[in-house]
Motif scaffolding. Structure first.
Motif, PDB file in Angstrom:
ATOM      1  N   UNK A 199       0.872  -1.174   0.000  1.00 42.73           N
ATOM      2  CA  UNK A 199       0.000   0.000   0.000  1.00 42.73           C
ATOM      3  C   UNK A 199       0.912   1.228   0.000  1.00 42.73           C
ATOM      4  N   UNK A 200       0.728   2.126  -0.981  1.00 40.33           N
ATOM      5  CA  UNK A 200       1.600   3.287  -1.100  1.00 40.33           C
ATOM      6  C   UNK A 200       0.804   4.586  -1.043  1.00 40.33           C
ATOM      7  N   UNK A 201       1.392   5.602  -0.411  1.00 39.02           N
ATOM      8  CA  UNK A 201       0.867   6.975  -0.459  1.00 39.02           C
ATOM      9  C   UNK A 201       1.846   7.768  -1.311  1.00 39.02           C
ATOM     10  N   UNK A 202       1.338   8.377  -2.389  1.00 42.78           N
ATOM     11  CA  UNK A 202       2.206   9.035  -3.379  1.00 42.78           C
ATOM     12  C   UNK A 202       1.839  10.505  -3.502  1.00 42.78           C
ATOM     13  N   UNK A 207       6.443  13.340  -7.469  1.00 38.50           N
ATOM     14  CA  UNK A 207       6.879  12.046  -7.976  1.00 38.50           C
ATOM     15  C   UNK A 207       7.532  11.199  -6.908  1.00 38.50           C
ATOM     16  N   UNK A 208       7.006  11.306  -5.651  1.00 38.56           N
ATOM     17  CA  UNK A 208       7.619  10.595  -4.528  1.00 38.56           C
ATOM     18  C   UNK A 208       6.605   9.708  -3.820  1.00 38.56           C
ATOM     19  N   UNK A 209       7.095   8.579  -3.300  1.00 40.71           N
ATOM     20  CA  UNK A 209       6.286   7.751  -2.392  1.00 40.71           C
ATOM     21  C   UNK A 209       6.476   8.324  -0.992  1.00 40.71           C
ATOM     22  N   UNK A 210       5.396   8.882  -0.434  1.00 45.79           N
ATOM     23  CA  UNK A 210       5.471   9.548   0.874  1.00 45.79           C
ATOM     24  C   UNK A 210       5.527   8.519   1.998  1.00 45.79           C
ATOM     25  N   UNK A 211       4.748   7.451   1.859  1.00 46.70           N
ATOM     26  CA  UNK A 211       4.724   6.386   2.874  1.00 46.70           C
ATOM     27  C   UNK A 211       4.293   5.099   2.196  1.00 46.70           C
ATOM     28  N   UNK A 249      -5.909   2.476   8.388  1.00 44.75           N
ATOM     29  CA  UNK A 249      -4.497   2.783   8.585  1.00 44.75           C
ATOM     30  C   UNK A 249      -4.281   4.282   8.715  1.00 44.75           C
ATOM     31  N   UNK A 250      -3.304   4.641   9.553  1.00 41.79           N
ATOM     32  CA  UNK A 250      -2.873   6.034   9.678  1.00 41.79           C
ATOM     33  C   UNK A 250      -1.588   6.189   8.863  1.00 41.79           C
ATOM     34  N   UNK A 251      -1.619   7.020   7.786  1.00 40.74           N
ATOM     35  CA  UNK A 251      -0.415   7.146   6.933  1.00 40.74           C
ATOM     36  C   UNK A 251       0.812   7.649   7.691  1.00 40.74           C
ATOM     37  N   UNK A 252       0.599   8.328   8.833  1.00 38.06           N
ATOM     38  CA  UNK A 252       1.734   8.825   9.609  1.00 38.06           C
ATOM     39  C   UNK A 252       2.366   7.736  10.483  1.00 38.06           C
ATOM     40  N   UNK A 253       1.664   6.592  10.605  1.00 37.42           N
ATOM     41  CA  UNK A 253       2.186   5.491  11.397  1.00 37.42           C
ATOM     42  C   UNK A 253       1.688   4.177  10.802  1.00 37.42           C
TER      43      UNK A 253
END
Length: 472
Positions: A199-202, A207-211, A249-253
């Motif tokens: 699972x990716x946050x972009x 153009x970056x994968x943030x998490x 899910x929490x993207x920060x953790x």
């Protein structure tokens, strides 16, 4: 000391009801292609369904009021040379729809308010940039004419439909097939799921994968992910033992899930439909005969089961009406369009209320049809929340608005100097992308479209003359 046992929620008693038989759309040959998309898209004006078609791909577009049996010769939207895999209505223009196909192209269509006499075969624009089938489409929630596509080449492309330009190309982020892509509320981030179980946050503009989180669900079957109103990610997937599972899910953790619940054992991929106004998520499994719905809150266990709508027939696909298309006088908070093998059946979700007055607690202001940004503003780094409207007096769709495509002059674009490679494919010289052949084809297509419009005008003028003569 009394202890509250039942959780307080205004959505505890939401119930689903199938529309009466005369409100269904009968005799539609729903597509049998093996692809995990919803096969159906709906807005306050039209219902679009991907259908079986010989010699290429097609979908049918029906005005919402045209219920009952659909004539077998009803005009289709045809133009793809292979099956259509996904369709999506533009959130800022109810007459514009995009389609993605196995033929590697995306086509954007203008649907007239009147019923066409023959098949619609000429798209406003054809977008070509993928090397394999295109299976996912998603319009930007706040920027005008910005469309995302994801293909079997594991590439996500973001287009400016108003100019036909490729804005961003996200390559080398997904090593395998992309299963789902979802924008967040203001369109600044993407949540993607992939066959590699990650699972990716972009951030698409950087153009970056943030998490990212590997094995959010441990099973090999496809995952789905949607952003919630609070900025969390809601996912559906499978356990290692092939049990269906949902997660928050929490993207920060990403280390630990906020919530993780096992559901049942079935092969059907769960398609999540999320309503940010009520924070209810509806889960529709392909091949299931039920719709489960959950409320997402800030209180443990965070994902609260509400109820299940059950029917006898399994669903082939599902359309989800935007909030502005609902009947607020009947306290309708969601409406689905369930695809059977040969028909489409509306399913209405209602909160029972005694009063006939407008229920403002059920209907906060909701995103309307006006974009908050232009494509160039979004690309330059600006973000804006959706432009909200009130549903207190009901929603009346605006009249037909034509999408005009203004292609940039390819002769004005000079090749970049020096050996440095540009960040995205859109920065490549357009003179390389547009050969003389394609320009001649575009000119020919435009001439044919103008000729067809002139013929239509002539036919309408003849009808008008006949009407005038009849009244005399």
């Amino acid at each position: 000391m009394s202890r509250r046992v039942v959780r307080q929620s205004k959505f505890r008693h939401v119930f689903g009801q199938a529309a009466k038989a005369d409100q269904a759309y009968e005799d539609i040959r729903v597509s049998k292609v093996t692809w995990d998309s919803s096969f159906c898209a709906v807005n306050p004006k039209f219902l679009a369904i991907i259908v079986e078609a010989g010699g290429g791909g097609a979908f049918i577009v029906l005005p919402l009021a045209k219920t009952g049996r659909v004539d077998k010769n009803y005009p289709l939207v045809t133009g793809h040379t292979a099956p259509v895999l996904d369709i999506d209505w533009c959130p800022h223009n109810d007459n514009v729809i995009a389609s993605a196909s196995d033929d590697t192209t995306i086509m954007v269509w203008q649907i007239p308010d009147y019923t066409p006499v023959r098949n619609i075969t000429e798209p406003i624009i054809t977008l070509e940039g993928h090397s394999k089938r295109v299976g996912i489409l998603s319009w930007h929630p706040t920027a005008r004419n910005v469309l995302l596509s994801a293909g079997g080449d594991n590439v996500i492309i973001i287009w400016n439909v108003g100019t036909g330009e490729l804005l961003l190309s996200l390559e080398d982020m997904h090593p395998d097939l992309i299963h789902s892509v979802c924008w967040n509320n203001n369109g600044s981030l993407l949540a993607t799921t992939c066959k590699d179980k990650t699972l990716r946050i972009i951030d698409p503009r950087k153009g970056q994968v943030v998490a990212e989180r590997f094995a959010a669900h441990e099973g090999m079957r496809p995952m789905r992910a949607v952003f919630t109103r609070q900025g969390h990610i809601f996912t559906t997937g499978f356990t290692r033992m092939s049990q269906r599972e949902l997660g928050l899910w929490d993207p920060n953790n990403f280390e630990e899930p906020v919530a993780l619940q096992e559901m049942d054992t079935s092969n059907g991929v769960l398609l999540p439909f999320y309503d940010p106004d009520s924070s209810i998520v509806y889960l529709c499994g392909k091949g299931d005969s039920s719709i489960r719905y959950f409320e997402i809150t800030d209180e443990p266990p965070f994902v609260h089961y509400l109820n299940t709508f059950s029917s006898k027939e399994p669903q082939r696909g599902m359309g989800f009406m935007p909030k502005r298309g609902l009947d607020v006088s009947k306290c309708e908070i969601a409406r689905f369009y369930k695809l059977h093998e040969r028909k489409c059946e509306p399913i209405i979700m209602t909160v029972p209320r005694k009063s006939d007055l407008f229920q403002d607690d059920l209907y906060p202001d909701t995103p309307g049809p006006e974009p908050a940004l232009e494509a160039d503003e979004w690309l330059s780094g600006q973000d804006a929340e959706p432009v909200l409207i009130s549903l207190k007096d009901g929603y009346v769709p605006p009249k037909h608005r034509e999408l005009r495509v203004t292609k940039r002059n390819v002769l004005d674009v000079r090749p970049p100097s020096g050996p440095c490679r540009s960040q995205s494919a859109s920065d490549a010289p357009l003179s390389q992308q547009h050969t003389l052949e394609t320009l001649l084809e575009e000119i020919k297509a435009l001439r044919e479209r103008v000729q067809a419009q002139e013929e239509r005008i002539t036919a309408l003028e003849n009808m008008l003359c006949e009407l005038v003569d009849g009244t005399d």
